[in-house]
Enzyme design. Structure first.
Site, PDB file in Angstrom:
ATOM      1  CE  LYS A 108      -2.677  -2.551   3.293  1.00 38.99           C
ATOM      2  NZ  LYS A 108      -3.053  -2.443   4.774  1.00 38.99           N
TER       3      LYS A 108
ATOM      4  CG  ASP B 125      15.213  -1.072   3.442  1.00 40.20           C
ATOM      5  OD1 ASP B 125      16.209  -0.260   3.505  1.00 40.20           O
ATOM      6  OD2 ASP B 125      14.715  -1.954   4.264  1.00 40.20           O
TER       7      ASP B 125
ATOM      8  CE  LYS C 178      15.227   3.593   4.788  1.00 37.99           C
ATOM      9  NZ  LYS C 178      14.895   2.687   5.615  1.00 37.99           N
TER      10      LYS C 178
ATOM     11  CG  PHE D  47      11.758   2.689   9.891  1.00 42.16           C
ATOM     12  CD1 PHE D  47      11.891   1.809   9.076  1.00 42.16           C
ATOM     13  CD2 PHE D  47      10.302   3.231  10.176  1.00 42.16           C
ATOM     14  CE1 PHE D  47      10.926   1.019   8.548  1.00 42.16           C
ATOM     15  CE2 PHE D  47       9.166   2.426   9.594  1.00 42.16           C
ATOM     16  CZ  PHE D  47       9.316   1.167   8.828  1.00 42.16           C
TER      17      PHE D  47
ATOM     18  CG  ASP E 178       3.634   0.909   6.802  1.00 41.57           C
ATOM     19  OD1 ASP E 178       4.212   0.527   5.850  1.00 41.57           O
ATOM     20  OD2 ASP E 178       2.908  -0.245   7.587  1.00 41.57           O
TER      21      ASP E 178
HETATM   22  P1  IMP Z   1      12.787  -4.203   0.515  1.00 42.69           P
HETATM   23  O1  IMP Z   1      12.189  -5.350   0.031  1.00 42.69           O
HETATM   24  O2  IMP Z   1      13.937  -4.075   1.854  1.00 42.69           O
HETATM   25  O3  IMP Z   1      13.342  -3.253  -0.414  1.00 42.69           O
HETATM   26  O4  IMP Z   1      11.641  -3.437   1.405  1.00 42.69           O
HETATM   27  C1  IMP Z   1      10.658  -2.571   0.459  1.00 42.69           C
HETATM   28  C2  IMP Z   1       9.586  -2.188   1.473  1.00 42.69           C
HETATM   29  O5  IMP Z   1      10.001  -2.239   2.712  1.00 42.69           O
HETATM   30  C3  IMP Z   1       8.987  -0.896   1.077  1.00 42.69           C
HETATM   31  O6  IMP Z   1       8.056  -0.959   0.035  1.00 42.69           O
HETATM   32  C4  IMP Z   1       8.351  -0.355   2.385  1.00 42.69           C
HETATM   33  O7  IMP Z   1       7.103  -1.072   2.384  1.00 42.69           O
HETATM   34  C5  IMP Z   1       9.241  -1.176   3.412  1.00 42.69           C
HETATM   35  N1  IMP Z   1      10.393  -0.182   3.944  1.00 42.69           N
HETATM   36  C6  IMP Z   1      11.434  -0.263   3.821  1.00 42.69           C
HETATM   37  N2  IMP Z   1      11.968   0.839   4.299  1.00 42.69           N
HETATM   38  C7  IMP Z   1      11.309   1.421   4.780  1.00 42.69           C
HETATM   39  C8  IMP Z   1      11.074   2.652   5.847  1.00 42.69           C
HETATM   40  O8  IMP Z   1      12.281   3.174   6.426  1.00 42.69           O
HETATM   41  N3  IMP Z   1       9.996   3.311   6.360  1.00 42.69           N
HETATM   42  C9  IMP Z   1       8.636   2.457   5.910  1.00 42.69           C
HETATM   43  N4  IMP Z   1       8.723   1.408   5.245  1.00 42.69           N
HETATM   44  C10 IMP Z   1       9.915   0.837   4.957  1.00 42.69           C
HETATM   45 MG    MG Z   2       5.601  -0.959   4.221  1.00 43.72          MG
END
Ligand code: IMP
Ligand code: MG
Length: 178
Positions: free
Chosen positions: A42, A102, A130, A151, A158
């Site tokens: 979302k 991330d 990031k 974060f 969220d």
């Molecule tokens: P990844 O798979 O680690 O790249 O994570 C991506 C998802 O993690 C994003 O779509 C977010 O929903 C969540 N996420 C990663 N870092 C943050 C943050 O700093 N704040 C909020 N949600 C995050």
């Molecule tokens: Mg999320």
């Protein structure tokens, strides 16, 4: 809500300006193509709503959802498809719209999954990047802002499903999630 924010990282004005620029860039790159904007639910809904209105070329939109962190702030690496796209993607130029890149595990999973379905192209647009935390071999084609390893919440992002409605992006106080 705002008492839980350590400091504002990106103001409403900065977000609007940058999303406008991204929309112009995407409009130039996708002129004459079959653009399909795919919002990853979302977290990207706020970006999606603003970005699609900053895009001046013909496009379609669709949504998909994958499993999230729960209330933790780190990805588990186990991504699961919760909601698939409504329409077939063969011949479409897909632009994945994400809130934040991330570890990259989520988008890596999504790109691999869509890759097998015959899309003409797949690119990635993320509001935040990031890069320090990357685990998967993935990069975004359109990046709003590169951010430090903290974060962040707001503008769709969220923590435990809260703060998505903040109009700006702020760094969440550590005491909230530690
Ligand atoms: P990844 O798979 O680690 O790249 O994570 C991506 C998802 O993690 C994003 O779509 C977010 O929903 C969540 N996420 C990663 N870092 C943050 C943050 O700093 N704040 C909020 N949600 C995050
Ligand atoms: Mg999320």
């Amino acid at each position: 809500m705002k008492h839980d924010i350590e400091r504002v990282l990106l103001t409403e004005g900065q977000l609007q300006e940058r999303v406008g620029q991204m929309g112009e860039e995407i409009s130039r790159d996708y002129a004459g193509k079959n653009l399909l904007l795919v919002s990853v639910l979302k977290g990207s809904v706020v970006l999606m709503a603003d970005l699609m209105r900053a895009i001046s070329v013909r496009c379609k939109i669709d949504f998909l959802a994958v499993s999230s962190y729960g209330s933790s702030t780190r990805t588990s690496g186990n991504v699961k498809l919760l909601k698939d796209l409504d329409h077939p993607v063969d011949g479409m130029d897909i632009l994945l719209v994400e809130d934040i890149l991330d570890s990259g595990l989520t988008l890596h999973y999504i790109r691999e999954m869509l890759d097998t379905r015959g899309a003409a192209s797949i690119k990635i647009c993320t509001l935040l990047d990031k890069p320090e935390r990357r685990k998967a071999d993935i990069h975004a084609d359109y990046v709003g802002f590169t951010v430090p390893d903290a974060f962040v919440v707001g503008y769709g992002l969220d923590y435990a499903e809260h703060y998505r409605n903040l109009p700006y992006i702020g760094i969440l106080k550590k005491e909230i999630y530690e």
